[in-house]
Design a protein around this motif. Sequence first.
Motif, PDB file in Angstrom:
ATOM      1  N   VAL A 127      -7.156  -1.323  -3.802  1.00  0.00           N
ATOM      2  CA  VAL A 127      -7.471  -0.378  -2.725  1.00  0.00           C
ATOM      3  C   VAL A 127      -7.317   1.065  -3.212  1.00  0.00           C
ATOM      4  O   VAL A 127      -8.196   1.906  -2.995  1.00  0.00           O
ATOM      5  CB  VAL A 127      -6.567  -0.632  -1.502  1.00  0.00           C
ATOM      6  CG1 VAL A 127      -6.810   0.424  -0.425  1.00  0.00           C
ATOM      7  CG2 VAL A 127      -6.803  -2.027  -0.934  1.00  0.00           C
ATOM      8  N   LEU A 162       0.830  -1.203   0.000  1.00  0.00           N
ATOM      9  CA  LEU A 162       0.000   0.000   0.000  1.00  0.00           C
ATOM     10  C   LEU A 162       0.871   1.261   0.000  1.00  0.00           C
ATOM     11  O   LEU A 162       0.597   2.209  -0.754  1.00  0.00           O
ATOM     12  CB  LEU A 162      -0.920   0.012   1.224  1.00  0.00           C
ATOM     13  CG  LEU A 162      -2.088  -0.966   1.218  1.00  0.00           C
ATOM     14  CD1 LEU A 162      -2.738  -1.041   2.595  1.00  0.00           C
ATOM     15  CD2 LEU A 162      -3.131  -0.573   0.165  1.00  0.00           C
ATOM     16  N   VAL A 172      -5.900   4.723   5.438  1.00  0.00           N
ATOM     17  CA  VAL A 172      -6.075   3.339   4.994  1.00  0.00           C
ATOM     18  C   VAL A 172      -5.552   2.440   6.102  1.00  0.00           C
ATOM     19  O   VAL A 172      -4.388   2.538   6.483  1.00  0.00           O
ATOM     20  CB  VAL A 172      -5.320   3.041   3.683  1.00  0.00           C
ATOM     21  CG1 VAL A 172      -5.535   1.581   3.275  1.00  0.00           C
ATOM     22  CG2 VAL A 172      -5.773   3.978   2.570  1.00  0.00           C
ATOM     23  N   ILE A 207     -12.616  -2.874   1.679  1.00  0.00           N
ATOM     24  CA  ILE A 207     -12.115  -3.864   0.725  1.00  0.00           C
ATOM     25  C   ILE A 207     -12.074  -5.201   1.439  1.00  0.00           C
ATOM     26  O   ILE A 207     -11.437  -5.341   2.488  1.00  0.00           O
ATOM     27  CB  ILE A 207     -10.700  -3.515   0.220  1.00  0.00           C
ATOM     28  CG1 ILE A 207     -10.664  -2.092  -0.340  1.00  0.00           C
ATOM     29  CG2 ILE A 207     -10.238  -4.519  -0.820  1.00  0.00           C
ATOM     30  CD1 ILE A 207     -11.495  -1.883  -1.568  1.00  0.00           C
ATOM     31  N   ALA A 240     -10.440   4.066   4.678  1.00  0.00           N
ATOM     32  CA  ALA A 240     -10.523   2.777   3.979  1.00  0.00           C
ATOM     33  C   ALA A 240     -10.040   1.673   4.907  1.00  0.00           C
ATOM     34  O   ALA A 240      -9.054   1.838   5.639  1.00  0.00           O
ATOM     35  CB  ALA A 240      -9.683   2.796   2.704  1.00  0.00           C
ATOM     36  N   ILE A 278      -9.302  -2.668   5.372  1.00  0.00           N
ATOM     37  CA  ILE A 278      -9.139  -3.986   4.769  1.00  0.00           C
ATOM     38  C   ILE A 278      -9.828  -5.004   5.656  1.00  0.00           C
ATOM     39  O   ILE A 278      -9.406  -5.267   6.784  1.00  0.00           O
ATOM     40  CB  ILE A 278      -7.639  -4.348   4.595  1.00  0.00           C
ATOM     41  CG1 ILE A 278      -6.885  -3.179   3.956  1.00  0.00           C
ATOM     42  CG2 ILE A 278      -7.513  -5.623   3.767  1.00  0.00           C
ATOM     43  CD1 ILE A 278      -7.435  -2.717   2.617  1.00  0.00           C
ATOM     44  N   THR A 293     -10.331   3.844  -3.512  1.00  0.00           N
ATOM     45  CA  THR A 293     -10.385   5.120  -2.796  1.00  0.00           C
ATOM     46  C   THR A 293     -10.398   6.285  -3.774  1.00  0.00           C
ATOM     47  O   THR A 293     -11.072   7.293  -3.528  1.00  0.00           O
ATOM     48  CB  THR A 293      -9.218   5.253  -1.801  1.00  0.00           C
ATOM     49  OG1 THR A 293      -7.972   5.058  -2.479  1.00  0.00           O
ATOM     50  CG2 THR A 293      -9.351   4.234  -0.678  1.00  0.00           C
TER      51      THR A 293
END
Length: 291
Positions: free
Chosen positions: A185, A17, A68, A142, A106, A108, A189
């Motif tokens: 991801v 990421l 994130v 996600i 965001a 996971i 976003t």
Amino acid sequence: MKTVFIAGATGYLGRYLCAEYGRRGWYVIALVRNAKTAGKLSADTLVEAQATQPQTLHGLMNGADLVVSALGITRQTDGLSYHDVDYQANLNLLQEAERAGVGRFAYIHVLNADSMRNVPLVAAKADFVDVLKASRISSTVIAPSGYFSDMDEVLSMARSGRVWLFGSGRARINPIHGADLACVVADATDAEADWIDAGGPEIFTQTELGTLAFETVAAAPRITHLPDALRKGLLAVLPWVTPRRVHGPLQFFLTACAMDMVGTTFGTRRLADEFKTTLTKPAPNTQGDQT
């Protein structure tokens, strides 16, 4: 320049990421527990804090456009529970993001979470998602089917000479490489998407995964199918006979392996190539202390 704050930055996905958002021109702030032991990260700034201790997060997200979080327990350490990290630490991050006026958060998650809320690891994540969706911050969730790195256990069994499966082996999965998932991801976003169930480009049955692993090690397939009743029995007894750090991950594995874990297909990286790369590394030591 837009700024992204990435939690869980030193994990399997977190490193990808950081690299992906940096490649897209974002200013990347990576949250780490210890900068000296974080290793090489593609981040503009490393900030040290403990997400389980909300007072250490104060002010770190000021000016950020996006948070994130890939934060979660993979192996239980430090006496922390799934609720402590997967729920409460992420809630601490969310509350700091709200205070700082961050535009989007965001997270996971995991595929099929609603069907696995009896599993503590998944329940903690799902409980956090419930709070996230009710927050005033816009959110993107996600839910990946599984990582390529999770499939290393199948290759390890093949290298040892036999792959053990529960039931028929017909349950399907399309695992995804961390770099491909990082792209998913970032795309999500950028598009301000609400929720994406994500998997890799190839769908395998569990038996096909075992066969691919044996092809990689150039050995004839030796796959043993264990009765599904044994899987159910293990789920019932493990919490009583093993410590939480052992039975926690096993509860998730034993539950997920009985269902299809297939998300929308993304990415280009193939599992066969990952297996070949993994094969060049030393075989894991199965004796002695495990960490």
